[in-house]
Design a protein around this motif. Sequence first.
Motif, PDB file in Angstrom:
ATOM      1  N   GLY A 162      13.559  36.105   9.197  1.00  0.00           N
ATOM      2  CA  GLY A 162      13.583  37.453   9.743  1.00  0.00           C
ATOM      3  C   GLY A 162      12.204  37.942  10.133  1.00  0.00           C
ATOM      4  N   TYR A 179      18.098  49.927   5.035  1.00  0.00           N
ATOM      5  CA  TYR A 179      17.286  48.821   4.532  1.00  0.00           C
ATOM      6  C   TYR A 179      18.025  47.981   3.486  1.00  0.00           C
ATOM      7  CZ  TYR A 179      16.444  51.712   0.391  1.00  0.00           C
ATOM      8  OH  TYR A 179      16.599  52.471  -0.748  1.00  0.00           O
ATOM      9  N   LYS A 239      21.018  46.951   3.493  1.00  0.00           N
ATOM     10  CA  LYS A 239      21.869  45.934   4.115  1.00  0.00           C
ATOM     11  C   LYS A 239      21.090  44.681   4.461  1.00  0.00           C
ATOM     12  CE  LYS A 239      25.106  49.263   6.162  1.00  0.00           C
ATOM     13  NZ  LYS A 239      25.694  49.776   7.426  1.00  0.00           N
ATOM     14  N   ARG A 240      19.763  44.818   4.590  1.00  0.00           N
ATOM     15  CA  ARG A 240      18.927  43.671   4.939  1.00  0.00           C
ATOM     16  C   ARG A 240      18.191  43.106   3.730  1.00  0.00           C
ATOM     17  NH1 ARG A 240      15.616  46.592   8.172  1.00  0.00           N
ATOM     18  NH2 ARG A 240      16.983  48.407   8.212  1.00  0.00           N
ATOM     19  N   GLU A 260      19.944  35.063   8.553  1.00  0.00           N
ATOM     20  CA  GLU A 260      20.096  35.175   7.105  1.00  0.00           C
ATOM     21  C   GLU A 260      18.877  34.644   6.361  1.00  0.00           C
ATOM     22  OE1 GLU A 260      22.637  36.763   5.685  1.00  0.00           O
ATOM     23  OE2 GLU A 260      23.269  37.193   7.745  1.00  0.00           O
ATOM     24  N   PRO A 287      17.206  45.093  13.206  1.00  0.00           N
ATOM     25  CA  PRO A 287      18.232  44.221  12.625  1.00  0.00           C
ATOM     26  C   PRO A 287      17.673  42.931  12.030  1.00  0.00           C
ATOM     27  CG  PRO A 287      18.970  45.097  14.731  1.00  0.00           C
ATOM     28  CD  PRO A 287      17.526  45.454  14.607  1.00  0.00           C
ATOM     29  N   TRP A 288      16.488  42.522  12.480  1.00  0.00           N
ATOM     30  CA  TRP A 288      15.851  41.310  11.986  1.00  0.00           C
ATOM     31  C   TRP A 288      14.870  41.597  10.843  1.00  0.00           C
ATOM     32  CZ3 TRP A 288      17.119  36.470  13.782  1.00  0.00           C
ATOM     33  CH2 TRP A 288      17.860  36.421  14.974  1.00  0.00           C
ATOM     34  N   THR A 289      14.596  42.863  10.575  1.00  0.00           N
ATOM     35  CA  THR A 289      13.511  43.235   9.672  1.00  0.00           C
ATOM     36  C   THR A 289      13.939  43.108   8.216  1.00  0.00           C
ATOM     37  OG1 THR A 289      12.591  44.751  11.326  1.00  0.00           O
ATOM     38  CG2 THR A 289      11.893  45.057   9.039  1.00  0.00           C
ATOM     39  N   ILE A 290      13.265  42.211   7.484  1.00  0.00           N
ATOM     40  CA  ILE A 290      13.579  41.976   6.080  1.00  0.00           C
ATOM     41  C   ILE A 290      12.398  42.279   5.165  1.00  0.00           C
ATOM     42  CG2 ILE A 290      15.334  40.257   6.638  1.00  0.00           C
ATOM     43  CD1 ILE A 290      13.300  38.075   5.853  1.00  0.00           C
TER      44      ILE A 290
END
Length: 336
Positions: free
Chosen positions: A202, A296, A298-299, A199, A247-250
């Motif tokens: 990232g 994107y 969602k992140r 959270e 999934p880690w890409t912010i």
Amino acid sequence: MNDLKLHNAMWPGLVGKEEGTDHPPISLDRMLELTAAANVNGRKYDGVDYFLFHPHTDPDASESDLRKIADKIAASDLKVGTLVAPVWPGTVGGCSFGGSEDRKKFLLAVEKACRIAKIFNEHGVREYGNIRIDTAGSVSEWSEDPAGNTRKIAETFQEAGKIAADSGERLAAEGEICWGGMHSWKVMLQTLEAVGMPETVGFQADLAHTYLYLMGHNAPEAALLKKGYTGEEFWAAYTIMTDALRPWTIDFHVAQNDGTVHGTGSHDKTGRHCPADDPNGLLDIAKCSSYWLKDYQKRGIKHICWDGCMFPNDVLEDAHTWNAILKSMISVQEAI
């Protein structure tokens, strides 16, 4: 068309630039001028991502001086997005897996970045974006003790994450093959999992840097492709890498790569950034970007940024460069 904002990076005017050479630093005023002048069929850049160090910014500047910078950027009809914390030795910071003093300096750099972010946020010039970091240590240093150094990175990033979270910020760790603990897609994933703060901490994906993840530069054991690969092999490999790291890409950098490595100083052997329309560019920019930018929203991604470090100054001073980049970024926006 989606609502992703399009940003230009300010640090290409600084990274790899040296006073007294034929590629001196380009001032913030000039970088803003070049950015604001770009125009593709009426579409312009929405903002800039910003490096928090000299000569563009004193990381210890007063609130008054920082508000003047914010005024200047806003006067160019631009917003500020992601801020680059000065985490490296020789700036404010130190190696995240070094000794205790180095790690304290790393955390201090994050603290200073969060302070500036708060001032920009309160000013109103900044409404989204992250704080960009890396490990600030070399691959050779990390390789002396991979397990122990990854543990140190995780501990440092966890402390940095707490600092960021207390300021309402997130940290985006950019995967470049020159930074120990981030130098392959597998090691990058292991580092993020060791930190275990999805959270708050990232990944910042960059098209040029992550292309070299596929080829196994600095980490042959993690290569997913060999020279002479087919298009089918490329997209299969790209799917493996992006599925693991997306999934880690912010935070996301649009870029082009010609398959070579390039760098100066601490950025040795890193992903070579090419002009967006370079005929030697190997990436389908829009299609590659779409793999990273699935879901994107969602992140929490609200903008994308071009990264073109180490271009010659005459290329950076050419209006065509910025229009070609903007056109490519519009193609990314339209592809997702």
